[in-house]
Structure formats: structure tokens, C-alpha cells
Design an enzyme around this catalytic site. Structure first.
Site, PDB file in Angstrom:
ATOM      1  N   LYS A 235     -10.541  -0.373   4.936  1.00  0.00           N
ATOM      2  CA  LYS A 235     -11.463   0.064   3.875  1.00  0.00           C
ATOM      3  C   LYS A 235     -12.362  -1.076   3.397  1.00  0.00           C
ATOM      4  O   LYS A 235     -12.082  -2.253   3.602  1.00  0.00           O
ATOM      5  CB  LYS A 235     -10.653   0.660   2.724  1.00  0.00           C
TER       6      LYS A 235
ATOM      7  N   ARG B 181      -1.465   5.867   5.553  1.00  0.00           N
ATOM      8  CA  ARG B 181      -2.458   6.394   6.504  1.00  0.00           C
ATOM      9  C   ARG B 181      -3.146   5.193   7.153  1.00  0.00           C
ATOM     10  O   ARG B 181      -3.739   4.366   6.445  1.00  0.00           O
ATOM     11  CB  ARG B 181      -3.455   7.261   5.737  1.00  0.00           C
TER      12      ARG B 181
END
Ligand code: 9MG
Length: 263
Positions: A208, A242
Site C-alpha cells: 500500500k 490480505r
């Protein structure tokens, strides 16, 4: 939870997994590396992503879900907010719903109620401020952890009131979804406070932009940052991670889980 994006605009896989055959091959790798769940997504939710039609999303995900279902002993998660996609994906073999909009789209809550009548289809309720195309423009919170916690508590209450059993609910603070770097770091530092909501905690931190901001690294160079964040999240109580890089993530979270158990 291994990530399987079947989108042409995915930031992390360059859109390589658009054919069902190629997607199945990647799913085999994720399972061989130790994924217990594969999260299949046909619409990108990265900041600025363009929405796709229901038909396009169905065309992307259904052949992949069917192919995985026919071959691999793994839980298939469908990453969608659309009730039609949830219903069709479960019919095709998905056993978990990952909704970044926490069942706020019209018909989504009812779809999950219906799907849980004769079988168990757990759902992940994620927090997101705004919508993907605008969410990073100027995210604001007085107290980000308090805000996310009360949002998730409300969504849990809606689900329970609609008849979804509590043991089908998973929660996720939604790192990077309408949050600045400071918001993301605060949420991670205080992640354990979400355990009071009494639902398993899922986190998505892999590659991210918060890692990009901290390390000045492009998505392909964010593995080490992703592993550090995954380990920290597990230490703070996350149960499902995840991730793109399943094998490395599994090793990192195994260590963190052992330390957490010793606490
Ligand atoms: C689909 N997707 C992208 N990022 C995610 C995250 O952080 N959590 C969940 N549940 N889904 C995500």
C-alpha cells in the site's frame, strides 16, 4: 488471504491475470505458498480507479472462480460490493465475501442475508471514507480509531438486525481507504482496540501507498515494508492478512503470531 486481481488496471500485478487460465495458474501459486483464502476481485478499488459495470465484473470473476473451485482446495473470497456479483460468485463456488463498502450498496445486505440462509458465507465489513475515485482527496477525522470503530460497530448491528449470524462477520479498518499516512499509522498503532468489537480482524497492508510514503518505494519494491506491517498487525490482533506475497507473509505472520501467543 492471497490477492488475485482480475482487473486490467490493478496497480500491483500490471493486469497480467485477466485470462482464466493465467489467473488459475496464479491461484495455484498462492495456494502452494500457503494461502487459505484467495480473494478474487474484478474491479479495482485503488485511489482514482474507474468503476466497471456489473456485467464486466461478472465476466472477469466468474470463469476464474469456477476454475479455482474445480481444482483447488481453498476458500474463494469474492471482492465486490455488488449484490448481483455476490450472488453469482457464491453460486459459482465462492465461500466468503469481501466488501470494501461494508454492505452499504443497495441490495448488498439482503444478498448476504439470503446467501446465509442455507449455508455459511462469512462477510468482511471494511471501513472506507468516501469512494475510491475521490477518497484520498482530503480525508479528515477528529479521532480516526474512534470513527472507524463506531462505523464498524454500526455495520455489525445492521447485519445482526437483518439476520446475519454474528459468527459470519469479519471486520477490517480499511488501511488506505480515505486515510492519510498519519491516519493509517494511528489505526495500526491502536488496532487492538477494534478487538472489543468481537469479530475476527482482517487487514490489507500489502504494497500500500503508506509503505511507498515511508520508504519512497514503488509497489514492486514494497515487500519488506509489507512484511513489517503484516507482522505488526498480527501482533496487534489481526487474524487474516490480505497479501500479494503469500509465502513471505506467512513466514512473517507466523513469527508475529508466536510472539503474540507468548504475550
Ligand atoms: C479489495 N481490497 C483492497 N484493499 C483491501 C483491504 O485493505 N481490505 C480488504 N478487506 N479488501 C481490500
Amino acid at each position: 488471504m492471497g490477492i488475485l486481481n482480475v482487473t486490467p488496471d490493478s496497480f500491483s500485478d500490471g493486469g497480467h491475470f485477466l485470462s482464466a487460465t493465467a489467473a488459475l495458474q496464479h491461484a495455484r501459486t498462492l495456494v502452494a505458498e500457503g494461502a487459505a483464502i484467495i480473494d478474487v476481485g474484478g474491479e479495482s478499488t485503488r485511489p482514482g480507479a474507474t468503476p466497471v459495470t456489473t456485467q464486466e465484473e461478472l465476466d472477469r470473476v466468474l470463469p476464474v472462480i469456477e476454475a479455482i473451485r474445480a481444482e483447488l482446495p481453498v476458500i474463494i473470497s469474492i471482492d465486490t460490493s455488488k449484490p448481483e456479483v455476490m450472488r453469482a460468485a457464491v453460486q459459482a463456488g465462492a465461500g466468503f465475501i469481501n466488501d470494501v463498502r461494508a454492505l452499504r450498496a443497495e441490495g448488498a445486505l439482503q444478498a448476504v442475508v439470503d446467501l446465509n440462509r442455507d449455508q455459511s458465507v462469512p462477510v468482511c465489513l471494511m471501513h472506507m471514507q468516501g469512494e475510491p475515485h475521490t477518497m484520498q482527496q482530503s480525508p479528515h477525522y477528529d479521532d480516526v480509531t474512534q470513527h472507524v470503530s463506531s462505523f464498524l460497530a454500526q455495520r455489525i448491528q445492521h447485519c445482526l438486525a437483518a439476520g446475519i449470524p454474528r459468527d459470519r462477520l469479519v471486520i477490517d479498518p480499511g488501511f488506505g481507504f480515505g486515510k492519510t499516512l498519519t491516519h493509517n499509522l494511528t489505526l495500526l498503532a491502536q488496532l487492538n482496540t477494534l478487538l472489543s468489537l468481537q469479530a475476527p480482524l482482517l487487514v490489507g497492508l500489502s504494497r500500500k501507498s503508506m509503505i511507498g510514503a515511508l520508504l519512497d518505494a514503488q509497489p514492486a519494491a514494497r515487500l519488506h515494508g509489507s512484511l513489517a506491517l503484516a507482522a505488526l498487525a498480527v501482533l496487534k490482533g489481526a487474524l487474516i492478512v490480505r497479501a500479494h506475497d503469500v509465502q513471505a507473509t506467512r513466514d512473517a505472520v507466523k513469527i508475529a503470531a508466536a510472539v503474540r501467543q507468548a504475550e
